[in-house]
Design a protein around this motif. Sequence first.
Motif, PDB file in Angstrom:
ATOM      1  N   VAL A 128       0.818  -1.220   0.000  1.00  0.00           N
ATOM      2  CA  VAL A 128       0.000   0.000   0.000  1.00  0.00           C
ATOM      3  C   VAL A 128       0.850   1.267   0.000  1.00  0.00           C
ATOM      4  O   VAL A 128       0.307   2.375  -0.122  1.00  0.00           O
ATOM      5  CB  VAL A 128      -0.961   0.013   1.206  1.00  0.00           C
ATOM      6  CG1 VAL A 128      -1.880  -1.188   1.160  1.00  0.00           C
ATOM      7  CG2 VAL A 128      -0.192   0.082   2.516  1.00  0.00           C
ATOM      8  N   GLY A 129       2.187   1.135   0.142  1.00  0.00           N
ATOM      9  CA  GLY A 129       3.046   2.315   0.218  1.00  0.00           C
ATOM     10  C   GLY A 129       2.792   3.124   1.472  1.00  0.00           C
ATOM     11  O   GLY A 129       2.617   4.346   1.404  1.00  0.00           O
ATOM     12  N   ASN A 154      -9.396  -2.270  -0.721  1.00  0.00           N
ATOM     13  CA  ASN A 154      -8.857  -2.157  -2.076  1.00  0.00           C
ATOM     14  C   ASN A 154      -8.671  -3.568  -2.632  1.00  0.00           C
ATOM     15  O   ASN A 154      -7.770  -4.299  -2.225  1.00  0.00           O
ATOM     16  CB  ASN A 154      -7.522  -1.408  -2.052  1.00  0.00           C
ATOM     17  CG  ASN A 154      -7.002  -1.110  -3.445  1.00  0.00           C
ATOM     18  OD1 ASN A 154      -7.552  -1.554  -4.449  1.00  0.00           O
ATOM     19  ND2 ASN A 154      -5.925  -0.339  -3.510  1.00  0.00           N
ATOM     20  N   GLU A 155      -9.538  -3.938  -3.566  1.00  0.00           N
ATOM     21  CA  GLU A 155      -9.496  -5.285  -4.125  1.00  0.00           C
ATOM     22  C   GLU A 155      -8.300  -5.501  -5.053  1.00  0.00           C
ATOM     23  O   GLU A 155      -7.987  -6.644  -5.397  1.00  0.00           O
ATOM     24  CB  GLU A 155     -10.798  -5.572  -4.894  1.00  0.00           C
ATOM     25  CG  GLU A 155     -12.054  -5.476  -4.042  1.00  0.00           C
ATOM     26  CD  GLU A 155     -12.072  -6.508  -2.921  1.00  0.00           C
ATOM     27  OE1 GLU A 155     -11.418  -7.566  -3.082  1.00  0.00           O
ATOM     28  OE2 GLU A 155     -12.731  -6.254  -1.893  1.00  0.00           O
ATOM     29  N   GLN A 156      -7.623  -4.444  -5.446  1.00  0.00           N
ATOM     30  CA  GLN A 156      -6.489  -4.571  -6.353  1.00  0.00           C
ATOM     31  C   GLN A 156      -5.189  -4.933  -5.629  1.00  0.00           C
ATOM     32  O   GLN A 156      -4.178  -5.208  -6.289  1.00  0.00           O
ATOM     33  CB  GLN A 156      -6.287  -3.261  -7.127  1.00  0.00           C
ATOM     34  CG  GLN A 156      -7.474  -2.846  -7.964  1.00  0.00           C
ATOM     35  CD  GLN A 156      -7.782  -3.867  -9.047  1.00  0.00           C
ATOM     36  OE1 GLN A 156      -6.883  -4.474  -9.625  1.00  0.00           O
ATOM     37  NE2 GLN A 156      -9.069  -4.052  -9.334  1.00  0.00           N
ATOM     38  N   LEU A 157      -5.217  -4.948  -4.326  1.00  0.00           N
ATOM     39  CA  LEU A 157      -4.013  -5.278  -3.575  1.00  0.00           C
ATOM     40  C   LEU A 157      -3.694  -6.763  -3.692  1.00  0.00           C
ATOM     41  O   LEU A 157      -4.598  -7.613  -3.606  1.00  0.00           O
ATOM     42  CB  LEU A 157      -4.180  -4.904  -2.098  1.00  0.00           C
ATOM     43  CG  LEU A 157      -4.238  -3.402  -1.769  1.00  0.00           C
ATOM     44  CD1 LEU A 157      -4.463  -3.210  -0.286  1.00  0.00           C
ATOM     45  CD2 LEU A 157      -2.962  -2.713  -2.214  1.00  0.00           C
ATOM     46  N   ASP A 158      -2.418  -7.060  -3.875  1.00  0.00           N
ATOM     47  CA  ASP A 158      -1.986  -8.449  -4.004  1.00  0.00           C
ATOM     48  C   ASP A 158      -1.555  -8.999  -2.646  1.00  0.00           C
ATOM     49  O   ASP A 158      -0.478  -9.563  -2.482  1.00  0.00           O
ATOM     50  CB  ASP A 158      -0.837  -8.545  -5.012  1.00  0.00           C
ATOM     51  CG  ASP A 158      -0.520  -9.990  -5.390  1.00  0.00           C
ATOM     52  OD1 ASP A 158      -1.380 -10.863  -5.136  1.00  0.00           O
ATOM     53  OD2 ASP A 158       0.584 -10.241  -5.903  1.00  0.00           O
ATOM     54  N   VAL A 161      -4.903  -9.442   3.034  1.00  0.00           N
ATOM     55  CA  VAL A 161      -5.725  -8.394   3.641  1.00  0.00           C
ATOM     56  C   VAL A 161      -5.855  -7.251   2.641  1.00  0.00           C
ATOM     57  O   VAL A 161      -4.856  -6.689   2.188  1.00  0.00           O
ATOM     58  CB  VAL A 161      -5.092  -7.897   4.959  1.00  0.00           C
ATOM     59  CG1 VAL A 161      -5.917  -6.763   5.550  1.00  0.00           C
ATOM     60  CG2 VAL A 161      -4.973  -9.040   5.961  1.00  0.00           C
ATOM     61  N   ASN A 162      -7.077  -6.895   2.295  1.00  0.00           N
ATOM     62  CA  ASN A 162      -7.334  -5.866   1.289  1.00  0.00           C
ATOM     63  C   ASN A 162      -7.535  -4.482   1.892  1.00  0.00           C
ATOM     64  O   ASN A 162      -8.069  -3.584   1.238  1.00  0.00           O
ATOM     65  CB  ASN A 162      -8.567  -6.239   0.464  1.00  0.00           C
ATOM     66  CG  ASN A 162      -8.333  -7.481  -0.376  1.00  0.00           C
ATOM     67  OD1 ASN A 162      -7.214  -7.740  -0.825  1.00  0.00           O
ATOM     68  ND2 ASN A 162      -9.391  -8.262  -0.587  1.00  0.00           N
ATOM     69  N   LEU A 163      -7.119  -4.294   3.118  1.00  0.00           N
ATOM     70  CA  LEU A 163      -7.237  -2.982   3.749  1.00  0.00           C
ATOM     71  C   LEU A 163      -6.328  -1.984   3.048  1.00  0.00           C
ATOM     72  O   LEU A 163      -5.218  -2.308   2.626  1.00  0.00           O
ATOM     73  CB  LEU A 163      -6.857  -3.084   5.234  1.00  0.00           C
ATOM     74  CG  LEU A 163      -6.875  -1.791   6.030  1.00  0.00           C
ATOM     75  CD1 LEU A 163      -8.297  -1.287   6.219  1.00  0.00           C
ATOM     76  CD2 LEU A 163      -6.194  -1.980   7.388  1.00  0.00           C
ATOM     77  N   ASP A 164      -6.800  -0.746   2.928  1.00  0.00           N
ATOM     78  CA  ASP A 164      -6.005   0.308   2.309  1.00  0.00           C
ATOM     79  C   ASP A 164      -6.259   1.616   3.052  1.00  0.00           C
ATOM     80  O   ASP A 164      -7.300   1.795   3.706  1.00  0.00           O
ATOM     81  CB  ASP A 164      -6.356   0.465   0.829  1.00  0.00           C
ATOM     82  CG  ASP A 164      -5.280   1.226   0.067  1.00  0.00           C
ATOM     83  OD1 ASP A 164      -4.287   1.625   0.694  1.00  0.00           O
ATOM     84  OD2 ASP A 164      -5.441   1.424  -1.148  1.00  0.00           O
TER      85      ASP A 164
END
Length: 516
Positions: A128-129, A154-158, A161-164
């Motif tokens: 996520v930077g 964020n579903e685009q995270l690889d 956990v898709n937290l952003d």
Amino acid sequence: MLKRLSGIIEQLRSGGLHRSVASGRSPRQPFFSRLRAKYDAANTTLDNIKHWSRADGLSASAANSPDVRRTLRNRSRYEVANNSYARGITLTLANDVVGTGPRLQMLTADDAANRFVEAEFFAWCEAVGLAEKLRTMRLSRVADGESFGLLTSNEQLDTPVNLDLRLLEADQIASPTLMPDTRRYLDGIQFDADGNPVAYDVLKNHPGDGFFVLDDEYDTVPSVDVVHYFRCDRPGQIRGIPDITPALPLFAQLRRFTLAVLAAAETAAEFAGILYTDAPANGEADAAEPFEPIELEKRMLLTMPGGWKMAQMKSEQPSTTYAEFKKEILNEIARCLNMPFNVAAGNSSGYNYASGRLDHQTYFKSIRVEQSQFARVVLDRILHAWLREAILIEGYLPNSLRTLDSTFEHQWFWDGHEHVDPAKEANAQKIRLASHTTTLAIEFARQGRDWETELKQRAKEIALMRNLGLTIESKTDSSSEPEVTEDHAEDAEPQTVGAELCRICLSSPKRIWTGR
């Protein structure tokens, strides 16, 4: 005076004297000798009435109204965008506070679970930077006074956990159009009866966008999903103002003075020369048209009209006080950020070793305070949100962390600050460890590293060196160790000390540097 005397007579008639004796006042002590304290700062005179004319008794929320904060934001953003000193100061502060990013160390009883969470959370931070976003939040607090982060998915995270963390500018957290402010709702934030934030109104479009309209739509986001990072200077303050607010007039003065000095120097340089005469008015001198420009050719010998002389314009700018003025202004600007002058200006030429260390102690202490607030307000919120989502993933976290009594004890490591003299710091570290006044955990934490990880890595290195037959340095006796002392050599110029050290090392490699 007559009113005062009449008051004393009335007190005497009504038995005030007997009451004063009962209350401990001596009957011999007259009433007119009562002490009346005063404060010079509370007196309003003709000399200070203009200075204190802007002082008010507004509350924290009224003083930091939306219009006031909008004006301060716009002006501070303008200075940061157009003033190289303002840009450099803000970037330096963000880099010193956040650095390359915080590192998590879990402190639960399960070591294997700790290592797993630390590795997974680090991978998520890289995805996520997080470090870049934290530096942006610190930059926003300098120029905007506050920064908001929205915990979203964020579903685009690889990552599992898709937290952003989505950053928002302070302009988007505002009261929608025609919605009045009350005690429970103020400036886009809803509060409960105890004063805790309950929800935030987030405008879908930035007010500065070209397609923003007054009745634009907004979302009401629960406070559990919003990270609000600002510095609270007054009780009851709910929104922040830029950190460089006191320095904004100084930035303008610095730029105006620089432009004025430059204009004066350019004006003097534009005149190749002037004609003047020592003859009195209507004296014996050829007629010359005043203020008439004369075209000159390069490398030519010229003759002047009779009675006239040619001289170049004497440049008075920049004056000798120009550099001193800029130094004082920058020093005052950096003071509101607890930053020393050499860090703000990027110039330590006027410092010796001792002065540089003394100024940096206050600065580094301020950095540690800001890092503590960052950890409490931002990082802990992000970690808890990450753990909540990680627990919902079946079989992802170890079972020891999926129980109801899990405390998730942890701490954060930040980048350490390099010492200007590593030899002296190493010697001081050795003395502290030998006298048991510190621990390896504390010493490694000063450098922003985990002591367990470092010791395990060192054990691997020693084992590999033994397997390869490499020689491991043995402990040297105290006579061969360099003596590091705090002596008068610190008062010398750093360049002189460094040059002397290089000369000694090159001329006699086996000689031990003692600093004497």
